[in-house]
Design an enzyme around this catalytic site. Structure first.
Site, PDB file in Angstrom:
ATOM      1  N   HIS A 288      27.654   4.684 -28.139  1.00 27.46           N
ATOM      2  CA  HIS A 288      26.399   5.450 -28.093  1.00 27.46           C
ATOM      3  C   HIS A 288      26.540   6.742 -28.887  1.00 27.46           C
ATOM      4  CE1 HIS A 288      28.222   8.232 -25.183  1.00 27.46           C
ATOM      5  NE2 HIS A 288      28.620   7.189 -24.484  1.00 27.46           N
TER       6      HIS A 288
ATOM      7  N   ASP B 119       0.815  -1.213   0.000  1.00 24.24           N
ATOM      8  CA  ASP B 119       0.000   0.000   0.000  1.00 24.24           C
ATOM      9  C   ASP B 119       0.855   1.272   0.000  1.00 24.24           C
ATOM     10  OD1 ASP B 119       0.990  -0.342   2.530  1.00 24.24           O
ATOM     11  OD2 ASP B 119      -0.863   0.138   3.581  1.00 24.24           O
TER      12      ASP B 119
ATOM     13  N   GLU C 279      27.701  14.362 -24.823  1.00 26.06           N
ATOM     14  CA  GLU C 279      28.257  13.392 -23.876  1.00 26.06           C
ATOM     15  C   GLU C 279      29.067  12.276 -24.545  1.00 26.06           C
ATOM     16  OE1 GLU C 279      25.139  10.831 -22.124  1.00 26.06           O
ATOM     17  OE2 GLU C 279      23.688  12.166 -23.072  1.00 26.06           O
TER      18      GLU C 279
ATOM     19  N   HIS D 186      15.434  12.384 -21.414  1.00 26.39           N
ATOM     20  CA  HIS D 186      15.491  12.136 -22.851  1.00 26.39           C
ATOM     21  C   HIS D 186      14.227  12.774 -23.432  1.00 26.39           C
ATOM     22  CE1 HIS D 186      18.035   8.531 -21.507  1.00 26.39           C
ATOM     23  NE2 HIS D 186      18.837   9.464 -21.979  1.00 26.39           N
TER      24      HIS D 186
ATOM     25  N   GLU E  90      29.748  14.938 -19.855  1.00 25.28           N
ATOM     26  CA  GLU E  90      28.443  15.354 -20.390  1.00 25.28           C
ATOM     27  C   GLU E  90      28.062  16.728 -19.882  1.00 25.28           C
ATOM     28  OE1 GLU E  90      23.829  13.694 -20.548  1.00 25.28           O
ATOM     29  OE2 GLU E  90      25.217  12.934 -19.024  1.00 25.28           O
TER      30      GLU E  90
ATOM     31  N   ASP F  86      21.217  17.014 -16.677  1.00 23.48           N
ATOM     32  CA  ASP F  86      21.830  15.715 -16.983  1.00 23.48           C
ATOM     33  C   ASP F  86      23.325  15.952 -17.202  1.00 23.48           C
ATOM     34  OD1 ASP F  86      22.471  13.175 -17.803  1.00 23.48           O
ATOM     35  OD2 ASP F  86      21.175  13.145 -19.558  1.00 23.48           O
TER      36      ASP F  86
ATOM     37  N   ARG G 110      33.313   9.391 -19.399  1.00 26.77           N
ATOM     38  CA  ARG G 110      32.280  10.138 -20.117  1.00 26.77           C
ATOM     39  C   ARG G 110      32.249  11.553 -19.548  1.00 26.77           C
ATOM     40  NH1 ARG G 110      28.388   6.809 -19.670  1.00 26.77           N
ATOM     41  NH2 ARG G 110      27.054   7.654 -18.026  1.00 26.77           N
TER      42      ARG G 110
ATOM     43  N   TYR H  70      34.843   3.592 -23.367  1.00 31.55           N
ATOM     44  CA  TYR H  70      34.633   2.507 -22.403  1.00 31.55           C
ATOM     45  C   TYR H  70      35.467   1.310 -22.859  1.00 31.55           C
ATOM     46  CZ  TYR H  70      30.642   5.623 -22.163  1.00 31.55           C
ATOM     47  OH  TYR H  70      29.857   6.752 -22.113  1.00 31.55           O
TER      48      TYR H  70
ATOM     49  N   HIS I 288      21.193  13.904 -26.649  1.00 27.75           N
ATOM     50  CA  HIS I 288      19.736  13.816 -26.788  1.00 27.75           C
ATOM     51  C   HIS I 288      19.138  15.154 -26.383  1.00 27.75           C
ATOM     52  CE1 HIS I 288      19.679  13.421 -22.379  1.00 27.75           C
ATOM     53  NE2 HIS I 288      20.634  12.513 -22.517  1.00 27.75           N
TER      54      HIS I 288
ATOM     55  N   HIS J 168      24.539   2.159 -18.010  1.00 28.92           N
ATOM     56  CA  HIS J 168      23.458   2.557 -17.108  1.00 28.92           C
ATOM     57  C   HIS J 168      23.576   1.831 -15.772  1.00 28.92           C
ATOM     58  CE1 HIS J 168      20.766   3.978 -20.686  1.00 28.92           C
ATOM     59  NE2 HIS J 168      21.693   4.840 -20.368  1.00 28.92           N
TER      60      HIS J 168
ATOM     61  N   ASP K 228      27.126  10.214 -13.249  1.00 23.12           N
ATOM     62  CA  ASP K 228      26.125  10.756 -14.173  1.00 23.12           C
ATOM     63  C   ASP K 228      24.881  11.046 -13.349  1.00 23.12           C
ATOM     64  OD1 ASP K 228      24.157  11.189 -16.106  1.00 23.12           O
ATOM     65  OD2 ASP K 228      24.936   9.674 -17.472  1.00 23.12           O
TER      66      ASP K 228
END
Length: 448
Positions: free
Chosen positions: A349, A38, A383, A360, A407, A270, A405, A387, A353, A242, A259
């Protein structure tokens, strides 16, 4: 700083001006989600609904009726309920919505099955995002069927369903001055959080302890939630794009990829930074980092009105491949490595975006067979990343397990672009200087 009632009204008017004659638009807010038994997740309105109304309560539906003599903006919402308000907080109620949100008509949500078919009847077209919420889809179809059942009595059902998203998403792509102010604030808060976490970082901390520094800075500045699950990946964990477990120890000699961005009054930041757990880059880490930074800076240089969406990505790939060849991570002619896609083993990647109410964010990247042309008011991320899997024996041992990375969030302006997230250092020397300048905490070790 919030969006004004006038701006919400202008958005609705602009949308209705693009709708076909004698049509109706139906936009429900998000449904409440159960976390366990609940206990509910904190409610966050549907972005399209929020963009058009500014109304943040659950169980609400917006209806737009261009040309309706009794008012074009109708909102269904929960009624006032003194007993429930003791438990859940004050509700606006239909009368409150009329006063505070500029609705022309407002009705109890419990009466929608009785009222909405009558508003739909006689309209030629229904604008509705079919497929997003199957339960609400069935309700919409039930309302249509109620009208169809009464055709013999003269009822006229709509003859066409149209997707509202195409019109609405194009509107959301161009940010107003008020939206830009909110995005800047989200970026400023997020930048402060990144700086705080950098200064707190030390070998022996848990990744989630670094995440806690982010959340603290978000919250104390009025951003009550992250815009997305924060990524705090130390060492090899950063090779997972991710990664959100955030439960490992940060080790001396490793990099940590962070990130994270807050949501502020419905608008997202972001930002990603990668930095050494110890506060000092190793020679190999610095070489790879400076390549990613060079890629990002070159990509940002391409962002200006009249350029196209893919130009930054194309530039990033060219600079990245040339740099990887220079470091000996890739071998061969850059153009052949690009055409074969060999670089995707390390840079898999795209470069960014759209950014706005959603991380996104909505908006087409192509118009027909052409990349979208950039225009003032658009906001996007930049970004690039490298890797290198810990077990990749194709590369020298010093590179293995490194993931970097960088960004930033970028606004297209009349004459170029503005980096909204510039408050976070991103050169090796500036990062090292910040981390050396102050420690807000000593090393944090897990209690369990």
């Amino acid at each position: 700083m919030a969006i004004s009632k006038t701006e919400f009204a202008r958005r609705r008017d602009n949308l209705m001006a693009m709708m076909e004659p004698n049509s109706i638009a139906i936009v429900p807010t998000a449904s409440v989600k159960i976390r366990s038994r609940d206990i509910e997740y904190p409610f966050r309105p549907d972005s399209n609904f929020l963009y058009l109304t500014g109304f943040v309560e659950p169980e609400a539906v917006l209806v737009l009726l261009p040309g309706r003599s009794h008012g074009q903006f109708v909102l269904f919402c929960r009624e006032r309920n003194p007993e429930r308000e003791i438990w859940d907080g004050i509700r606006a109620g239909p009368d409150g919505v009329l006063a505070s949100h500029g609705a022309d008509d407002a009705f109890p949500i419990d009466d929608i099955d009785d009222i909405l078919p009558g508003l739909i009847e006689g309209r030629d077209r229904v604008y509705y995002a079919m497929g997003r919420d199957p339960l609400f889809d069935r309700r919409v179809m039930n309302w249509i069927n109620v009208i169809r059942e009464n055709v013999g009595s003269g009822a006229v059902p709509p003859g066409e369903f149209l997707d509202l998203d195409h019109l609405l998403h194009d509107m959301r792509l161009y940010k107003s001055a008020a939206e830009i102010r909110l995005l800047k604030t989200a970026c400023e808060i997020s930048a402060a959080a990144h700086c705080r976490a950098m200064k707190a970082c030390a070998p022996g901390m848990m990744e989630y302890a670094l995440e806690a520094e982010l959340v603290y800075e978000f919250t104390r500045n009025g951003a009550r939630a992250p815009a997305y699950p924060s990524i705090v990946g130390g060492g090899r964990n950063a090779c997972v794009l991710h990664y959100i477990d955030n439960h490992s120890v940060l080790r001396d000699g490793d990099l940590v990829l962070m990130d994270a961005g807050c949501e502020y009054q419905g608008y997202a930041a972001d930002i990603t930074r990668t930095f050494p757990v110890s506060g000092v880059f190793s020679p190999a880490q610095k070489q790879l980092y400076e390549l990613v930074l060079q890629v990002q800076l070159k990509a940002i240089e391409t962002l200006k009105p009249g350029g196209h969406w893919n130009q930054a990505h194309e530039t990033s790939v060219q600079v990245m491949v040339e740099g990887l060849v220079g470091l000996g991570i890739l071998t061969g002619e850059p153009e052949k490595l690009i055409s074969s896609g060999a670089y995707k083993a390390f840079y898999m990647h795209r470069i960014g975006h759209w950014l706005g109410m959603d991380v996104h964010d909505v908006g087409d990247y192509r118009i027909g067979d052409q990349w979208r042309v950039l225009e003032p008011g658009m906001v996007l991320t930049v970004e690039p990343g490298i890797y290198i899997h810990p077990d990749d024996d194709r590369v020298a041992k010093k590179w293995r397990g490194l993931a970097i990375r960088i960004e930033d969030d970028v606004l297209i302006t009349k004459h170029g672009c503005e980096v909204l997230s510039a408050g976070v250092p991103k050169t090796c020397s500036d990062i090292e200087q910040l981390m050396a300048s102050a420690r807000i905490k000593g090393p944090q070790r897990a209690l369990l």
